[in-house]
Write an enzyme that holds these catalytic residues in place. Structure first.
Site, PDB file in Angstrom:
ATOM      1  N   LYS A 102       0.872  -1.178   0.000  1.00 21.57           N
ATOM      2  CA  LYS A 102       0.000   0.000   0.000  1.00 21.57           C
ATOM      3  C   LYS A 102       0.905   1.224   0.000  1.00 21.57           C
ATOM      4  CE  LYS A 102      -1.565   3.066   2.393  1.00 21.57           C
ATOM      5  NZ  LYS A 102      -1.610   4.199   1.489  1.00 21.57           N
ATOM      6  N   GLY A 131       7.648   5.129   7.224  1.00 20.88           N
ATOM      7  CA  GLY A 131       6.842   6.345   7.274  1.00 20.88           C
ATOM      8  C   GLY A 131       7.112   7.098   8.556  1.00 20.88           C
ATOM      9  N   GLY A 132       6.161   7.924   8.932  1.00 20.35           N
ATOM     10  CA  GLY A 132       6.341   8.797  10.087  1.00 20.35           C
ATOM     11  C   GLY A 132       6.296   8.023  11.405  1.00 20.35           C
ATOM     12  N   GLU A 149       4.809   8.746  14.263  1.00 19.12           N
ATOM     13  CA  GLU A 149       3.495   8.621  14.921  1.00 19.12           C
ATOM     14  C   GLU A 149       2.693   7.481  14.290  1.00 19.12           C
ATOM     15  OE1 GLU A 149       2.869   9.878  17.811  1.00 19.12           O
ATOM     16  OE2 GLU A 149       4.860  10.753  17.608  1.00 19.12           O
ATOM     17  N   THR A 150       2.694   7.381  12.962  1.00 18.25           N
ATOM     18  CA  THR A 150       2.002   6.257  12.307  1.00 18.25           C
ATOM     19  C   THR A 150       2.650   4.950  12.728  1.00 18.25           C
ATOM     20  OG1 THR A 150       1.846   7.750  10.400  1.00 18.25           O
ATOM     21  CG2 THR A 150       1.088   5.495  10.079  1.00 18.25           C
ATOM     22  N   GLY A 151       3.971   4.945  12.807  1.00 15.02           N
ATOM     23  CA  GLY A 151       4.708   3.735  13.201  1.00 15.02           C
ATOM     24  C   GLY A 151       4.297   3.255  14.588  1.00 15.02           C
ATOM     25  N   GLU A 182      10.571   1.445   9.837  1.00 17.29           N
ATOM     26  CA  GLU A 182      11.594   2.401   9.390  1.00 17.29           C
ATOM     27  C   GLU A 182      10.962   3.774   9.499  1.00 17.29           C
ATOM     28  OE1 GLU A 182      14.564   1.804   8.776  1.00 17.29           O
ATOM     29  OE2 GLU A 182      14.718  -0.256   8.090  1.00 17.29           O
ATOM     30  N   CYS A 192      14.233  10.540   4.983  1.00 13.04           N
ATOM     31  CA  CYS A 192      14.339  10.166   6.396  1.00 13.04           C
ATOM     32  C   CYS A 192      15.750  10.397   6.898  1.00 13.04           C
ATOM     33  CB  CYS A 192      13.943   8.711   6.567  1.00 13.04           C
ATOM     34  SG  CYS A 192      14.866   7.612   5.496  1.00 13.04           S
ATOM     35  N   GLU A 247      10.914  16.236  13.253  1.00 13.75           N
ATOM     36  CA  GLU A 247      11.236  16.062  11.839  1.00 13.75           C
ATOM     37  C   GLU A 247      10.381  17.017  10.993  1.00 13.75           C
ATOM     38  OE1 GLU A 247      10.061  12.388   9.900  1.00 13.75           O
ATOM     39  OE2 GLU A 247      12.095  12.233   9.127  1.00 13.75           O
TER      40      GLU A 247
END
Ligand code: NAD
Length: 492
Positions: A175, A228-229, A231-233, A250, A284, A385
Site C-alpha cells: 500500500k 513512514g512517520g 506517529e504512524t509507526g 523504518e 528520512c 522532523e
C-alpha cells in the site's frame, strides 16, 4: 491523463467502490493521473490473493532457486524500463530525475542481489549434547507481508521490502502513499512481465488511516513492514502487538551532521548540502541538524550560503535541476509552519524561510532552501522532523559536546561526521547512537548494507544479508535415532 488500476491477484482491476482520485504533479500543481481509491473489500481481495499464492502454489512449491530466478528476471526487465519509470516517479512526487534515475538503476542491483541470495537461505544442523538426536533448523517464510510505504521514494522503499520478502518465499500486498501511487503501479506491470505467479505481488491504493490501518490489522497478514512517520509507526506497533504480528518499522529522523575544525571544509560543505537540500530535505536520512565547531562556524556558513545561493531550482525532470518542489501541499504548509515556530522560539533565518518569488516556480510547490541559525537543540525545530529543505545550525566547542548534542534526540537514524582525524572518526562512530554513521560522506545506501533506526527511528533492518532474518522464521526439527524410547516423565 494517465489511467491506473489496482493490481490484485495478477489482474488489473477497478476499486470495488468505483471511486477514483487524481494524482498531482507537484511541479505544475496539476492532476496528471487518475487512480482508483481502494476500500476494505479491495484489501480483503488482495490479502486473499496473497494468502492463496502463499499456501497453494505454484509459488510455495517452487524451489528457492526458481524464486530467485524470477527476481533476477525482474531485474533485467527493470533495466529496460529505467528511463520510463524514473520519469513517472519524478512526475508523481517531484523528486529530481537525476535521483529517481539513480534509484531505478540501483533497483536492478537490489533484485539481482536478493535473487542471488534466495537459494542461499537455509537452516543448520545443530550438534546437541544428546548425540542420538538429529536436530536441524528450517528457515521458513513468515507468510503474507503487508507493506506500507511513504511518498518520498516509492519505488526504492517498496523494493527494500519486496526484494527480501519475495526472495524468502513470502507474498506481499503493498500500500503506497495515496499521494504518490503511480510508479509502483507501473512497476507492478514489470512484475507481471517477469512471470511471478498471480497473488505473489499485489498493490492496493487508498487512504492510509483507513486502508493502511485495515491492512495492518488484517488477520490474513502475518507481517507488517512499514516505512513512514514515527506517529504512524507507533500506531502500527500497537496493532502488531495486539495480534503478535512481526513488524519492521523504518521511521523518521532528526539526524546530526557534525563538522569538526580538522575536516576538509570543501567536502563538508558538499556533505551539508547533500544532507538537507538533496531530495529537497524530504528524506528520512536528512542531516537536518548541522553541528559546527565554533572555530570554523562563520567561515563554514559563508561557504554554505554561497553554494546554496547557486542551487538551481526548477523542473525535476530537467537533468540540470538541483532542487525540485515539495511533494504535496500539506508538506509545503508544514515546512512554513516550522520556520515560523523556529523564529518564535528565537532562531534567525540566515537564508530562505519562504517560498520563491519567481512566478514560474510559484505555480509548483517550491520552498527556498532555508538555513536557520541561533538554534538551540531544545527548540522544536531541532527536535521534530520537518521533512523539507530546512537546516538548523548549532555550534559546539568540544568533541564531548558534539556527542551530547547529537545524541540528545528521540531519533537515531543516521549521522554524519566530518574530520580528517582517523582516531576521532572512529571514536565518534562508536559514541553516536544511530543505525548509520557516515564519516566524510553523507546519504549513502546500498542493497548490501543494513539500514534502520535506533531509538524512535524504528526497529528491524532493511538491506544486507541480515534482513533475511526479518522475513523468515526458524523451525527446530528433532529426530530421535535411538530406537529405545526415553523416560516419558523427564524433559529431554
Ligand atoms: P506517513 O506515516 O504519513 O505515511 C506513510 C504510509 O503510511 C503511507 O502509505 C500512508 O498512507 C500510510 N498511513 C498513514 N496513516 C496510517 C495509519 N493510521 N495506518 C496505516 N497506514 C497509515 O508518512 P509520510 O508522510 O508518507 O512519509 C514521511 C515519513 O516517512 C517521514 O517521517 C520520514 O522520515 C519517513 N521515512 C522513513 C524512512 C526510513 O527508512 N526510515 C524512509 C523514508 C521516509
Amino acid at each position: 491523463m494517465e489511467q491506473y488500476q489496482l493490481f490484485i491477484g495478477g489482474k488489473w482491476v477497478e476499486a470495488q467502490s468505483g471511486d477514483r482520485t487524481e494524482s498531482i504533479d507537484p511541479y505544475t500543481n496539476e492532476a496528471w493521473a487518475s487512480v482508483p481509491v481502494g476500500n476494505e473489500t479491495d484489501v480483503d481481495l488482495a490479502v486473499k490473493a496473497a494468502r492463496d499464492a502463499f499456501e497453494k502454489g505454484p509459488w510455495c512449491t517452487m524451489s528457492q532457486s526458481q524464486r530467485g530466478r524470477l527476481l533476477i528476471n525482474l531485474a533485467g526487465i527493470i533495466e529496460k524500463n529505467i528511463d520510463r519509470l524514473a520519469q513517472i516517479e519524478s512526475r508523481d512526487n517531484g523528486k529530481l530525475i537525476r535521483e529517481t534515475h539513480t534509484h531505478l538503476k540501483s533497483l536492478v542491483d537490489y533484485y539481482i542481489y536478493f535473487g542471488g541470495l534466495a537459494d542461499k537461505v537455509h537452516g543448520d544442523v545443530i550438534p546437541l549434547s544428546k548425540t542420538s538426536v538429529l536436530n536441524y533448523t528450517l528457515r521458513e517464510p513468515i507468510g503474507v507481508v503487508g507493506a506500507i510505504t511513504p511518498w518520498n521514494s516509492p519505488l526504492l522503499l517498496s523494493t527494500w521490502k519486496a526484494a527480501p520478502a519475495l526472495a524468502t518465499g513470502n507474498t506481499i500486498v503493498i500500500k503506497p502513499s495515496s499521494t504518490t501511487p503511480c510508479s509502483i503501479l507501473e512497476f507492478a506491470k514489470l512484475v507481471e512481465e517477469a512471470g511471478f505467479p498471480p497473488g505473489v505481488f499485489n498493490v492496493v491504493i487508498g487512504p492510509g488511516s483507513r486502508i493502511g490501518n485495515y491492512l495492518a490489522k488484517h488477520p490474513g497478514v502475518d507481517k507488517i513492514s512499514f516505512t513512514g512517520g514515527t506517529e504512524t509507526g507507533k500506531q502500527l506497533a500497537e496493532i502488531a502487538a495486539k495480534d503478535v504480528k512481526r513488524i519492521t518499522l523504518e521511521l523518521g529522523g532528526k539526524s546530526p551532521n557534525i563538522v569538526f575544525e580538522d575536516a576538509n571544509i570543501d567536502n563538508a560543505v558538499m556533505g551539508a548540502m547533500a544532507g538537507i537540500f538533496a531530495a529537497c530535505g524530504q528524506t528520512c536520512s536528512a542531516g537536518s541538524r548541522l553541528l559546527l565547531q565554533r572555530s570554523i562556524y562563520d567561515e563554514f556558513l559563508d561557504r554554505l550560503v554561497e553554494r546554496t545561493n547557486r542551487i538551481k531550482m526548477g523542473n525535476p525532470i530537467d537533468w540540470a535541476t538541483e532542487l525540485g518542489p515539495l511533494a504535496n501541499r500539506t508538506q509545503l504548509e508544514k515546512v512554513q509552519y516550522y520556520v515560523d515556530v523556529a523564529q518564535q522560539e528565537g532562531a534567525k533565518v540566515l537564508l530562505g524561510g519562504k517560498r520563491p518569488e519567481d512566478e514560474e516556480l510559484n505555480k509548483g510547490l517550491f520552498y527556498l532552501p532555508t538555513i536557520l541559525t541561533n538554534v538551540d537543540n531544545k527548540m522544536r525545530v531541532a527536535r521534530e522532523e520537518i521533512f523539507g529543505p530546512v537546516l538548523s545550525v548549532i555550534p559546539f566547542d568540544t568533541e564531548e559536546e558534539a556527542i551530547a548534542i547529537a545524541n540528545d534526540s528521540d531519533f537515531g537514524l543516521v549521522a554524519g561526521v566530518w574530520t580528517n582525524n582517523i582516531y576521532r572518526g572512529h571514536r565518534m562512530a562508536k559514541a553516536i547512537r544511530s543505525g548509520t554513521v557516515w564519516i566524510n560522506t553523507f546519504r549513502n545506501a546500498n542493497y548490501a548494507s543494513p539500514f534502520g533506526g535506533y531509538k524512535q527511528s524504528g526497529y528491524g533492518r532493511e538491506n544486507g544479508i541480515d534482513v533475511i532474518k526479518d522475513y523468515t522464521q526458524v523451525k527446530s526439527v528433532w529426530v530421535e535415532t535411538d530406537e529405545q524410547m526415553r523416560d516419558p516423565f523427564v524433559v529431554g
